[in-house]
Scaffold this active site. Structure first.
Site, short mmCIF file in Angstrom:
data_model
loop_
_atom_site.label_atom_id
_atom_site.label_comp_id
_atom_site.label_asym_id
_atom_site.label_seq_id
_atom_site.Cartn_x
_atom_site.Cartn_y
_atom_site.Cartn_z
N HIS A 1 40.87 -102.72 -34.65
CA HIS A 1 39.51 -102.19 -34.61
C HIS A 1 39.47 -100.76 -34.07
O HIS A 1 38.41 -100.19 -33.89
CB HIS A 1 38.66 -103.13 -33.75
N LYS B 1 39.66 -96.69 -33.43
CA LYS B 1 39.18 -95.50 -34.13
C LYS B 1 39.63 -94.25 -33.37
O LYS B 1 39.24 -94.07 -32.21
CB LYS B 1 37.65 -95.47 -34.25
N ASP C 1 46.70 -81.62 -34.60
CA ASP C 1 47.72 -80.77 -33.97
C ASP C 1 48.09 -81.24 -32.57
O ASP C 1 48.60 -80.45 -31.77
CB ASP C 1 47.26 -79.30 -33.93
N HIS D 1 25.39 -99.01 -32.36
CA HIS D 1 26.82 -99.21 -32.59
C HIS D 1 27.66 -98.62 -31.45
O HIS D 1 28.89 -98.67 -31.49
CB HIS D 1 27.23 -98.57 -33.93
N LYS E 1 29.62 -98.15 -28.01
CA LYS E 1 30.33 -98.99 -27.04
C LYS E 1 30.66 -98.10 -25.84
O LYS E 1 31.58 -97.27 -25.90
CB LYS E 1 31.62 -99.55 -27.63
N ASP F 1 29.08 -97.05 -11.67
CA ASP F 1 28.59 -96.32 -10.49
C ASP F 1 28.28 -94.86 -10.79
O ASP F 1 28.43 -93.99 -9.92
CB ASP F 1 29.61 -96.42 -9.35
#
Length: 530
Positions: free
Chosen positions: A178, A180, A185, A420, A422, A427
């Site tokens: 999953h 991404k 470079d 979408h 995440k 704190d």
């Protein structure tokens, strides 16, 4: 989940029995290739002489132990960041994605990779095989470019039904990569929750996913590359040509290339392409005039072997790296997760935090906004317990749309929105952004990647931004008690003036049948797969 924010289930006996028969049928007609060539390669380490490397050096010279991070929440800017970096690439592009859709953005993304490869840039593209059914020839054609390598992670058997394999190979092919990431470079990288597809970059007229990426420079980029290399050289990463079983012919490559160019011309809205060229971010990337926040940063990720070993082997898990952050919370925890299924143990952990006086806030999708109602069914059974303990719950609204972006062309914002993002804020000074949801599938089944960075200034800013935005884009949930002692959830929604609250007694903007079927699914013993 983190820590242990999920409960494990078992595969129903009837499913296991059916899987045995399906596996026997599949093994008789299809298998993965053996003894394939999988040359080991690693990210370039000597790229400081590139233009990007020199620009990064100017920024990092006085901060040798810190990394720079720039949050990118706008969908258009998120694609701009990728294309601008791809156009600036001189040595390498490493791209790793769960989904690379066969749509206009997918075509435009691949077109940018080919343009870079034609300039002599080494391109490594690693894609999970979950959504590549019927596209092996196209992947192999791209793999046949002299400066491009394409590998597919944990592939399905070719020549056999994918649906049957999801049953027959349950527990192996159902566990996916999953991750991404996008690195150029070995000097700049982008991490976040976005796959490559129209709905992630404001190019879909029907739905738009609200997300956050982080653009990274400095020492942390080398950690992104180390993560990529580990997946790239895994025995689960198969060259696309090996899966096809042969090298595509020159005619097949040319045909696929022409189809790609035609798709870009036909499907990418001219106003969208014009907007890509003329955003402020595009100009700032081209002129190396970006302003970053700075601080310590660490890339955290699941080992690719996670999908091959027992789910109890938590030393392979990203969650074990995040556990000290969750256990060290003293004042405030903010969770933003589109798919949120805490389980009994996770609910106990969050309620214990609230009981100790920690402010706990969770932002997830409402039933009307989610694209996976079955996951919402898994989450909804824990709402009352969380609210009872004082955990604040906010559910993203499906009509939380952006205004029109592209002038008079007729291309406007999407008709439906879905969360979408995440992200976890600890704190108000440590921040996680990545691909990981707080649900059993991210914790135990799939592999994930993300970055944890420390910045009290940015943490405070993000907290303020979220507090300002939530009344406009999300319902606030509350728990009421009737005279008979029964509990009921209500959803508070501000009106256009932002002052008078509209109150809903059922999941807003949903029909009876949607609520009925979601509730019915919530009774099934499938939480471990959500």
């Amino acid at each position: 989940m983190v820590p242990a924010l999920a409960d494990r289930g078992t595969t129903p006996r009837v499913l296991r029995t059916f899987a045995v028969f399906a596996a026997a049928l599949i093994s008789a007609c299809a298998s993965l290739p053996d003894n394939i060539e999988r040359p080991i390669s690693e990210a370039y380490s000597d790229t400081q002489d590139t233009q990007l490397g020199q620009a990064v050096l100017k920024q990092t010279r006085s901060r040798p132990n810190e990394s720079g991070f720039l949050l990118v929440s706008d969908g258009l800017d998120a694609f701009v960041a990728r294309t601008a970096l791809a156009q600036a690439a001189e040595r390498s592009i490493d791209a790793q994605y769960y989904l690379l859709n066969d749509d206009s953005i997918g075509a435009l993304f691949v077109d940018q990779l080919i343009d870079a490869a034609d300039r002599g840039v080494k391109v490594r593209l690693l894609v999970d095989d979950m959504d590549l059914g019927g596209r092996t020839l196209g992947a192999a054609a791209l793999d046949s470019h002299p400066n491009v390598e394409v590998r597919l992670f944990n592939p399905f058997h070719r020549g056999a039904s994918r649906s049957a394999q999801l049953v027959a190979r349950f527990g192996s092919v159902t566990r996916r990569m999953h991750n991404k990431s996008f690195t150029v470079d070995n000097q700049a990288a982008i991490l976040g929750g976005r796959n490559i597809g129209d709905e992630y970059f404001e190019a879909d007229a029907e739905v738009s996913f609200t997300d956050i990426d982080v653009l990274l420079i400095g020492p942390v980029v080398k950690e992104v590359s180390e993560s990529f290399d580990r997946y790239w050289n895994s025995e689960l990463a198969y060259p696309a040509i090996a899966l096809l079983g042969r090298a595509p012919s020159a005619n097949e490559y040319q045909q696929k290339y022409e189809q790609l160019k035609a798709k870009v011309e036909r499907e990418v809205d001219p106003a969208y392409r014009n907007a890509l060229r003329n955003t402020d971010l595009a100009d700032r990337i081209r002129t190396h005039d970006l302003t970053f926040d700075w601080g310590p940063a660490q890339v955290v990720y699941d080992a690719p072997e996670k999908v091959q070993v027992s789910r109890s082997a938590t030393h392979y898990h990203l969650s074990s790296q995040l556990r000290p952050l969750f256990e060290g919370i003293r004042r405030e925890l903010l969770i933003i997760s589109p798919y949120f299924v805490p389980g009994k143990r996770g609910t106990a952990f969050l309620t214990d935090l609230a009981d100790r006086g920690v402010k706990v806030g969770v932002v997830t999708n409402s039933l009307s906004a989610t694209d996976v109602p079955v996951v919402h069914a898994g989450y909804s059974r824990y709402r009352k317990a969380l609210l009872r303990a004082g955990v604040e719950l906010f559910e993203f609204k499906s009509d939380a749309k952006r205004p029109k972006r592209f002038g008079d062309s007729g291309f406007s914002g999407s008709s439906s929105a879905s969360l979408h993002t995440k992200a976890f804020l600890f704190d108000r000074h440590k921040f996680f952004i990545g691909s990981m949801n707080l649900d059993p599938r991210s914790s135990y089944e799939n592999t994930e990647v993300g970055v944890v960075f420390t910045s009290p200034v940015l943490g405070a800013q993000v907290s303020r931004d979220v507090e300002r935005a939530l009344p406009l884009v999300a319902y606030r949930l509350d728990l009421t008690t009737g005279v008979d002692g029964s509990e009921q959830i209500i959803w508070h929604e501000p009106t256009a003036t932002g002052q008078v609250m509209q109150v809903h007694s059922v999941d807003p903007e949903t029909s009876f049948w949607v609520r009925f079927w979601t509730g019915l699914v919530g009774l099934l013993p499938i939480e471990s797969q959500l």
